[in-house]
Design a protein around this motif. Structure first.
Motif, short mmCIF file in Angstrom:
data_model
loop_
_atom_site.label_atom_id
_atom_site.label_comp_id
_atom_site.label_asym_id
_atom_site.label_seq_id
_atom_site.Cartn_x
_atom_site.Cartn_y
_atom_site.Cartn_z
N ILE A 101 2.30 16.47 32.77
CA ILE A 101 3.58 16.06 32.17
C ILE A 101 3.54 14.62 31.68
O ILE A 101 4.52 14.13 31.12
N HIS A 102 2.41 13.96 31.89
CA HIS A 102 2.18 12.57 31.48
C HIS A 102 0.67 12.37 31.56
O HIS A 102 0.01 13.06 32.35
N PRO A 103 0.10 11.48 30.77
CA PRO A 103 -1.35 11.30 30.86
C PRO A 103 -1.88 10.97 32.25
O PRO A 103 -3.07 11.12 32.51
N SER A 104 -0.98 10.56 33.16
CA SER A 104 -1.44 10.25 34.53
C SER A 104 -0.64 10.97 35.61
O SER A 104 -0.72 10.63 36.78
N LYS A 105 0.13 12.02 35.23
CA LYS A 105 0.96 12.73 36.21
C LYS A 105 0.87 14.24 35.99
O LYS A 105 0.88 14.73 34.86
N VAL A 106 0.80 14.96 37.10
CA VAL A 106 0.76 16.42 37.07
C VAL A 106 1.87 16.98 37.96
O VAL A 106 2.01 16.55 39.12
N VAL A 151 -5.50 10.01 31.40
CA VAL A 151 -6.52 10.76 30.68
C VAL A 151 -6.32 10.59 29.18
O VAL A 151 -5.20 10.39 28.70
N GLU A 152 -7.41 10.65 28.46
CA GLU A 152 -7.32 10.57 27.00
C GLU A 152 -6.86 11.92 26.47
O GLU A 152 -7.48 12.95 26.74
N THR A 153 -5.77 11.91 25.74
CA THR A 153 -5.23 13.17 25.21
C THR A 153 -6.05 13.63 24.01
O THR A 153 -6.65 12.83 23.29
N SER A 154 -6.06 14.94 23.82
CA SER A 154 -6.84 15.54 22.74
C SER A 154 -6.27 16.92 22.46
O SER A 154 -5.20 17.28 22.98
N SER A 155 -6.99 17.68 21.66
CA SER A 155 -6.53 19.04 21.35
C SER A 155 -6.59 19.95 22.56
O SER A 155 -5.93 21.00 22.58
N ILE A 156 -7.36 19.56 23.61
CA ILE A 156 -7.47 20.43 24.79
C ILE A 156 -6.83 19.81 26.04
O ILE A 156 -6.78 20.44 27.08
N ILE A 157 -6.35 18.57 25.92
CA ILE A 157 -5.64 17.93 27.03
C ILE A 157 -4.42 17.21 26.47
O ILE A 157 -4.55 16.16 25.82
N THR A 158 -3.26 17.77 26.68
CA THR A 158 -2.01 17.20 26.15
C THR A 158 -0.86 17.51 27.11
O THR A 158 -0.72 18.65 27.54
N GLN A 204 -5.85 26.43 24.31
CA GLN A 204 -4.71 27.33 24.12
C GLN A 204 -3.49 26.82 24.86
O GLN A 204 -2.36 26.90 24.36
N TYR A 205 -3.69 26.29 26.07
CA TYR A 205 -2.61 25.69 26.86
C TYR A 205 -3.11 24.33 27.36
O TYR A 205 -3.53 24.21 28.52
N PRO A 206 -3.09 23.32 26.51
CA PRO A 206 -3.75 22.04 26.84
C PRO A 206 -3.10 21.24 27.96
O PRO A 206 -3.68 20.27 28.44
N PHE A 207 -1.93 21.67 28.41
CA PHE A 207 -1.23 21.00 29.51
C PHE A 207 -1.57 21.62 30.86
O PHE A 207 -1.21 21.08 31.90
N LYS A 208 -2.25 22.76 30.85
CA LYS A 208 -2.52 23.48 32.10
C LYS A 208 -3.52 22.72 32.96
O LYS A 208 -4.56 22.27 32.49
N ALA A 209 -3.18 22.58 34.23
CA ALA A 209 -4.08 21.93 35.19
C ALA A 209 -4.44 22.92 36.29
O ALA A 209 -3.58 23.63 36.80
N GLY A 210 -5.72 22.95 36.62
CA GLY A 210 -6.16 23.69 37.79
C GLY A 210 -6.27 22.73 38.96
O GLY A 210 -6.63 21.56 38.77
N LEU A 211 -5.94 23.18 40.15
CA LEU A 211 -6.00 22.33 41.34
C LEU A 211 -6.90 22.96 42.39
O LEU A 211 -6.71 24.12 42.77
N ILE A 212 -7.88 22.19 42.83
CA ILE A 212 -8.74 22.60 43.95
C ILE A 212 -8.39 21.68 45.11
O ILE A 212 -8.59 20.47 45.03
N GLY A 213 -7.82 22.24 46.17
CA GLY A 213 -7.32 21.43 47.27
C GLY A 213 -8.23 21.43 48.49
O GLY A 213 -8.67 22.49 48.93
N ASP A 214 -8.51 20.24 48.99
CA ASP A 214 -9.21 20.11 50.28
C ASP A 214 -8.16 20.10 51.38
O ASP A 214 -7.23 19.28 51.35
N ILE A 215 -8.30 21.00 52.34
CA ILE A 215 -7.28 21.20 53.37
C ILE A 215 -7.76 20.66 54.71
O ILE A 215 -8.90 20.94 55.12
#
Length: 327
Positions: free
Chosen positions: A123-128, A190-197, A98-109
């Motif tokens: 925003i790019h296959p290798s940039k968030v 990352v390889e782009t697809s219908s769920i990662i764009t 539904q939102y293939p550009f959305k990234a979740g972030l789990i941060g180690d602090i």
């Protein structure tokens, strides 16, 4: 003081909710005038109850990890586990694409055993793109992100990449929340697809728009209310919002809000919530999504009080993002 505060806020909230029915179909500027009155009335309420206004409307990005991100990560992970244990009767997640550009972030602090949570946008296959305070909130520093792509859940599924290469804006200031943007470098494209764009950044005439009055969508893995955890209908949580002028938003965040921020109305008790930091605010051009904001801060009163949410304005940081897209 706590009883006074809760009673008056509850009273205001109920009045606000009732009047929403009256104002919801009226011209945009009309209900914005009401929202201004509500904000002013809320300030008077705080004064009557003897509450420090600067604390009430404080910078919610400073100290984010210990105060919000780490406790929320534990909560989300627990609720996801509970979901899987009862998924036969708990419903199914929303479609991941539904939102293939959305990234979740789990941060180690650094200095913490637990992890923190934030959001981002591919925003790019290798940039968030994310918020700088997700990396360094002024009190605590992350040393690694696990970037989750193509999943409707945060702690399981999807494409998961670890990265410690994060570049915050060179003028990021945790105290004033200025320049709250950062770029995460992924270890590979990352390889782009219908769920990662990737999502497009504003360009051309869009660079000169302020988007005031436009419908927008905020997306996040965070909680959907102050008191609720993950539910079966929350996956890929999103909320439709209206962009408001910075003049109105400045009534809530005086001395903090900058021209490089963009705000959405909290009218109807909606907006970004815990865990949504760094996530995207989008609108559409030619039926395609564009990134117009990166979730930055909100009111310390919580996400259901009906006050605006503030984001870093994407058009103000296009040069910063493009600089890293070329590398």
């Amino acid at each position: 003081m706590d009883i006074c505060y809760r009673f008056l806020i509850l009273t205001i909230s109920q009045i606000y909710l009732i009047l929403q029915i009256v104002f919801e179909n009226i011209y945009y500027n009309s209900w914005l005038i009401f929202e201004m009155k509500f904000i002013i009335f809320l300030g008077l309420t705080n004064l009557v109850c003897g509450i420090n206004l600067s604390e009430t409307f404080r910078n919610s990005a400073f100290g984010y990890h210990a105060r919000v991100g780490i406790p929320l990560a534990e909560r989300i992970q627990r609720d996801e586990n509970n979901y899987f244990n009862s998924r036969i009767v708990g419903g199914v997640p929303a479609v991941a694409g539904q939102y293939p550009f959305k990234a979740g972030l789990i941060g180690d602090i650094i200095g913490f055993d637990g992890v923190s949570v934030c959001g981002g946008s591919l925003i790019h296959p290798s940039k968030v793109a994310t918020a700088a305070h997700c990396w360094n909130d002024g009190e605590n520093q992350a040393w690694r992100f696990t970037v989750v792509l193509g999943s409707s859940l945060l702690f399981s599924g999807g494409t998961r990449l670890a990265s410690s290469v994060v570049v915050a804006h060179p003028d990021w200031n945790p105290n004033s929340v200025q320049n709250d943007v950062a770029v995460i470098y992924l270890t590979y494209e990352v390889e782009t697809s219908s769920i990662i764009t990737p999502i497009a950044l504003p360009s051309g005439p869009e660079l000169f728009e302020n988007f005031k009055g436009e419908a927008a969508i905020a997306i996040g893995f965070g909680i959907t209310s102050n008191d609720n955890g993950i539910s079966s209908n929350q996956f890929l949580s999103h909320v439709r919002l209206t962009v408001i002028s910075n003049n109105i938003c400045n009534l809530v965040f005086p001395f903090i809000l900058q021209a490089s921020n963009i705000c959405t109305s909290g009218f109807g008790f909606i907006g970004t919530c815990g865990g949504d930091s760094g996530g995207p605010l989008i609108t559409y051009r030619n039926n395609e999504p564009i990134l117009i904001g990166i979730a930055s801060f909100g009111s310390a009163l919580g996400c259901e009080i009906g006050l605006p949410s503030a984001y870093s304005r994407a058009t103000s940081y296009v040069d910063f993002f493009n600089q890293h897209l070329k590398q």
